[in-house]
Write a protein that holds these residues in place. Sequence first.
Motif, PDB file in Angstrom:
ATOM      1  N   GLU A  66       0.841  -1.201   0.000  1.00  0.00           N
ATOM      2  CA  GLU A  66       0.000   0.000   0.000  1.00  0.00           C
ATOM      3  C   GLU A  66       0.881   1.258   0.000  1.00  0.00           C
ATOM      4  OE1 GLU A  66      -2.452   0.498   3.452  1.00  0.00           O
ATOM      5  OE2 GLU A  66      -3.487   2.229   2.602  1.00  0.00           O
ATOM      6  N   ASP A  67       1.851   1.262   0.912  1.00  0.00           N
ATOM      7  CA  ASP A  67       2.771   2.407   0.971  1.00  0.00           C
ATOM      8  C   ASP A  67       4.054   2.034   0.265  1.00  0.00           C
ATOM      9  OD1 ASP A  67       1.044   3.921   2.559  1.00  0.00           O
ATOM     10  OD2 ASP A  67       1.683   2.817   4.329  1.00  0.00           O
TER      11      ASP A  67
ATOM     12  N   LYS B 141      21.305   0.850   3.490  1.00  0.00           N
ATOM     13  CA  LYS B 141      20.644   1.304   4.727  1.00  0.00           C
ATOM     14  C   LYS B 141      19.178   0.873   4.792  1.00  0.00           C
ATOM     15  CE  LYS B 141      19.302   5.826   3.084  1.00  0.00           C
ATOM     16  NZ  LYS B 141      20.042   6.795   2.354  1.00  0.00           N
ATOM     17  N   ASP B 142      18.565   0.648   3.634  1.00  0.00           N
ATOM     18  CA  ASP B 142      17.126   0.340   3.619  1.00  0.00           C
ATOM     19  C   ASP B 142      16.815  -1.145   3.743  1.00  0.00           C
ATOM     20  OD1 ASP B 142      16.595   3.000   3.270  1.00  0.00           O
ATOM     21  OD2 ASP B 142      16.539   2.880   1.088  1.00  0.00           O
ATOM     22  N   TYR B 143      17.842  -1.976   3.785  1.00  0.00           N
ATOM     23  CA  TYR B 143      17.580  -3.423   3.721  1.00  0.00           C
ATOM     24  C   TYR B 143      16.602  -3.880   4.804  1.00  0.00           C
ATOM     25  CZ  TYR B 143      18.143  -8.364   3.004  1.00  0.00           C
ATOM     26  OH  TYR B 143      17.870  -9.685   2.741  1.00  0.00           O
ATOM     27  N   ASN B 144      16.754  -3.363   6.017  1.00  0.00           N
ATOM     28  CA  ASN B 144      15.855  -3.824   7.091  1.00  0.00           C
ATOM     29  C   ASN B 144      14.754  -2.810   7.406  1.00  0.00           C
ATOM     30  OD1 ASN B 144      17.456  -1.965   8.288  1.00  0.00           O
ATOM     31  ND2 ASN B 144      18.163  -3.252   9.976  1.00  0.00           N
ATOM     32  N   HIS B 145      14.538  -1.855   6.489  1.00  0.00           N
ATOM     33  CA  HIS B 145      13.440  -0.897   6.668  1.00  0.00           C
ATOM     34  C   HIS B 145      12.120  -1.613   6.382  1.00  0.00           C
ATOM     35  CE1 HIS B 145      10.821   2.549   5.864  1.00  0.00           C
ATOM     36  NE2 HIS B 145      11.704   3.283   6.523  1.00  0.00           N
TER      37      HIS B 145
ATOM     38  N   LYS C 118      18.641 -13.742   6.500  1.00  0.00           N
ATOM     39  CA  LYS C 118      17.783 -14.904   6.263  1.00  0.00           C
ATOM     40  C   LYS C 118      16.523 -14.873   7.126  1.00  0.00           C
ATOM     41  CE  LYS C 118      18.623 -19.722   5.125  1.00  0.00           C
ATOM     42  NZ  LYS C 118      17.989 -19.575   3.834  1.00  0.00           N
ATOM     43  N   THR C 119      16.636 -14.262   8.290  1.00  0.00           N
ATOM     44  CA  THR C 119      15.513 -14.349   9.224  1.00  0.00           C
ATOM     45  C   THR C 119      14.778 -13.025   9.433  1.00  0.00           C
ATOM     46  OG1 THR C 119      17.071 -13.975  11.019  1.00  0.00           O
ATOM     47  CG2 THR C 119      16.523 -16.267  10.534  1.00  0.00           C
ATOM     48  N   ILE C 120      15.195 -12.004   8.698  1.00  0.00           N
ATOM     49  CA  ILE C 120      14.586 -10.690   8.922  1.00  0.00           C
ATOM     50  C   ILE C 120      13.094 -10.692   8.534  1.00  0.00           C
ATOM     51  CG2 ILE C 120      15.178  -9.707   6.664  1.00  0.00           C
ATOM     52  CD1 ILE C 120      15.975  -7.152   8.191  1.00  0.00           C
ATOM     53  N   GLN C 121      12.296 -10.013   9.339  1.00  0.00           N
ATOM     54  CA  GLN C 121      10.865  -9.881   9.043  1.00  0.00           C
ATOM     55  C   GLN C 121      10.556  -8.411   8.778  1.00  0.00           C
ATOM     56  OE1 GLN C 121       8.052 -12.387  11.276  1.00  0.00           O
ATOM     57  NE2 GLN C 121       9.730 -12.827  12.668  1.00  0.00           N
ATOM     58  N   TYR C 122       9.528  -8.204   7.997  1.00  0.00           N
ATOM     59  CA  TYR C 122       9.175  -6.816   7.626  1.00  0.00           C
ATOM     60  C   TYR C 122       7.789  -6.442   8.121  1.00  0.00           C
ATOM     61  CZ  TYR C 122      13.245  -7.110   4.641  1.00  0.00           C
ATOM     62  OH  TYR C 122      14.533  -7.249   4.175  1.00  0.00           O
TER      63      TYR C 122
ATOM     64  N   LYS D  68       9.357  -0.798   5.204  1.00  0.00           N
ATOM     65  CA  LYS D  68       8.684  -0.551   3.920  1.00  0.00           C
ATOM     66  C   LYS D  68       9.669  -0.556   2.754  1.00  0.00           C
ATOM     67  CE  LYS D  68       4.826   1.886   5.950  1.00  0.00           C
ATOM     68  NZ  LYS D  68       4.288   3.183   6.326  1.00  0.00           N
ATOM     69  N   LYS D  69      10.781   0.181   2.923  1.00  0.00           N
ATOM     70  CA  LYS D  69      11.744   0.279   1.812  1.00  0.00           C
ATOM     71  C   LYS D  69      12.451  -1.044   1.553  1.00  0.00           C
ATOM     72  CE  LYS D  69      12.817   5.157   2.656  1.00  0.00           C
ATOM     73  NZ  LYS D  69      13.837   6.063   3.159  1.00  0.00           N
ATOM     74  N   GLY D  70      12.532  -1.873   2.572  1.00  0.00           N
ATOM     75  CA  GLY D  70      13.268  -3.132   2.435  1.00  0.00           C
ATOM     76  C   GLY D  70      12.528  -4.192   1.634  1.00  0.00           C
ATOM     77  N   LEU D  71      11.215  -4.015   1.443  1.00  0.00           N
ATOM     78  CA  LEU D  71      10.416  -5.038   0.759  1.00  0.00           C
ATOM     79  C   LEU D  71      10.912  -5.275  -0.664  1.00  0.00           C
ATOM     80  CD1 LEU D  71       6.757  -4.073   1.797  1.00  0.00           C
ATOM     81  CD2 LEU D  71       8.301  -5.679   2.888  1.00  0.00           C
TER      82      LEU D  71
END
Lengths: 276, 271
Positions: free
Chosen positions: A81-82, B78-82, B267-271, B84-87
Motif C-alpha cells: 500500500e505504501d 541502509k534500507d535493507y531492514n526498513h 535470512k531471518t529478517i521480518q518486515y 517498507k523500503k526493504g520489501l
Amino acid sequence: MVLIQNLKFSYGKQAVFNNVNLQLESGKIYGLLGQNGVGKTTLLKIISGFLKVGKDECTVKGYSPFERSPLFLENVIFVPEDFIAPDTIVNDYAKFRGEFYPKYDSNKFGRLMNDFEVNGNYKFNKLSYGQQKKALIAFALSTNTNLILLDEPSNGLDIPSKSQLRKVVSEASTDDSCIIISTHQVRDLENLIDPIIILDKNGVLLNESIERISQKLLFSFASIPDNSALYNESTPGGYISVRKNESDMETRVNIEALFNTTLKNRTKISELFGKY
Amino acid sequence: MKNTFDINRFYKLFKKEFKERIPLILKYAAIFSLILVGIWLTSLLINKNMRVPMDVRIVYISFSVFLAMIMAPFSLYKDYNHSKKGLDYSSLPASVLEKYISMVLMSLIIMPLIIIASILFTDSFIALLSPQYFTGYLLNETFFESISQKSFAEIFILPSMFLFGNLIYRKNKVLKTILTTLGIYLIITIVLSFILLYVFKDQMAVIADAMEGKTKFSIDLRNMYDLYNSEFLAGYPGIRFTVGLFALLYSIGLPVGSLAGSYYRMKTIQY
C-alpha cells in the motif's frame, strides 16, 4: 495455490490470527476485505514471505514463503500500500528487476505504462504518488507471476486510473494465476473481485464466490427498511436491504452491504455459509 | 543448489546492484578526491611553503578507505531492514546467499576499490602538475609494500562489524553500531585484563619486573599478536595461550562472527 492451515500470528502479545484456515485457488481474483487492524496486510505479508509463521501454516504452491527461495519469489509479486520509491528511473527499475522473473514481458510493461499515462523515463521520486503506484502496478502485472498480491491498489489513483486498474487486473487474470486484492474501496473494484474474503479479529468470516453469495443472500432496494432483513442501510432515496435468499431469484451483490451485513451478523452468516 | 546459489542469477543481481549503486559510489569517490584537491589548492594558493609528502598522503588514503568501508553498508544498504523500503530488495527473486555475497562485495570490496582508484588517480594527476607540493607518486612500490598481510586482514574487522550493525539496527544505526563496537572492545579488554591480572597474578608480577625499564606492558587489541610473540611471554604458556586466544577472537572471531551474523540476520529478517 495458497493453503493456510491453522495459521497463528501475533505482534508481540497482540494476537492477529488464531487458527485461520483459507484455501485460495488459481484462476480467481480474490477480494480481501476487513476493518482496519484485522490483519489484511499482515496476511498478504505472510503469503509473500515477509513475516514468519510455522512451516505448514502457510504454503504457496508447496513452498514455505518465509524461506524466500528464488523459485518461490519468481512466482510471487507483492504491491504494498505504501510504496517508498527508490532513487531510480522507472524504466531501469523495471528492466533490472524484470530479468529475475522468467515470464516478465517488457512490451506489456510499456503498454501498461502507456495505458496508465506514466512516463517511465523519469525517476520514481519525480512522479506523483498515484503515478508511482501505477508504475509499480504496471511492473507487477508485467512479471506475469502466478500469484499477484495487491494491497489497496486503488488508493491514490484518480478516477480514470481506477477504471484502468480494473481493466488491466482483469486482463492479467489467467487460469494459472491467483490475484489477491486487499481493499477498503470496494466500489472501486466491484465487478472485478470474486470470490470475496471477509476477515475479522476471529479469523475468516466469509470466503465465497459472488455466485454462491447471491444464491444465499438477497440484495434489494426499497423506500422503507425491511424489518425481516439481516441488514438495512440508509442511502439517498431509500434503503438497501440484505436478507436470506429463500427463493431461486439471484440479485446483484452489493459488496459494501455484504461487508456490513457480515460484520453485524457473524453467527447468522456462519450458519448460512458454514465455518472456515 | 539452484535455490541457494546460481551463477547466472548472481551475475544478474550483481549487475543490477552495480548499476543502481554506482552513482552513489562515484559521488563518495569524488568527495574523497576533492578533499585531496582541496589540500593541494591550500598549499598552492594559501601556504606556498606547505609540502604534502607521500607519507601523509598514504595516511590520508588509508583513512579514506577505512572510512569508506565503514560507511558503505550504511550508505549502500541502509534500507535493507526498513519495514517498507526493504520489501523491494527482499522480494527480489535471488537467494539470500546471492544477496549477501553481493552486499559484501559491494560494501567491502567494490566501493573501497573505486575510492582508492579515484584518490590514486587524483594524487598522480596533482603530483604530475605540481611535483614541488605533492612530492613523489602514491602509486609506487612503497604504497603496495605498506599494505601488509596483517593490515589487509585488519582492515576487514571493523567494516564487517558495521555491516552486521547495519542489518541489526533499524533506527540510529550508525550511533548504535559505534556504541556496540566500543562496548564489545571494552568487554574483551576488561575480560582479558581480569584474567591476566587476577588469574595469572603471580606470573604477571614476575613479567612486569622483567619488563621494567625495557618496554611498557599494555593491552591493545590491535597488537595482540605482537604481545603473543613477545619474548617476555616465552616461559609462560598459560598467559601466552590466553593472549593468543583473545588475539584469535579479535582478528578472526569478530569478523567471522559478524559476517555469519549478517547472513543469519538477512535470512531471518521480518518486515
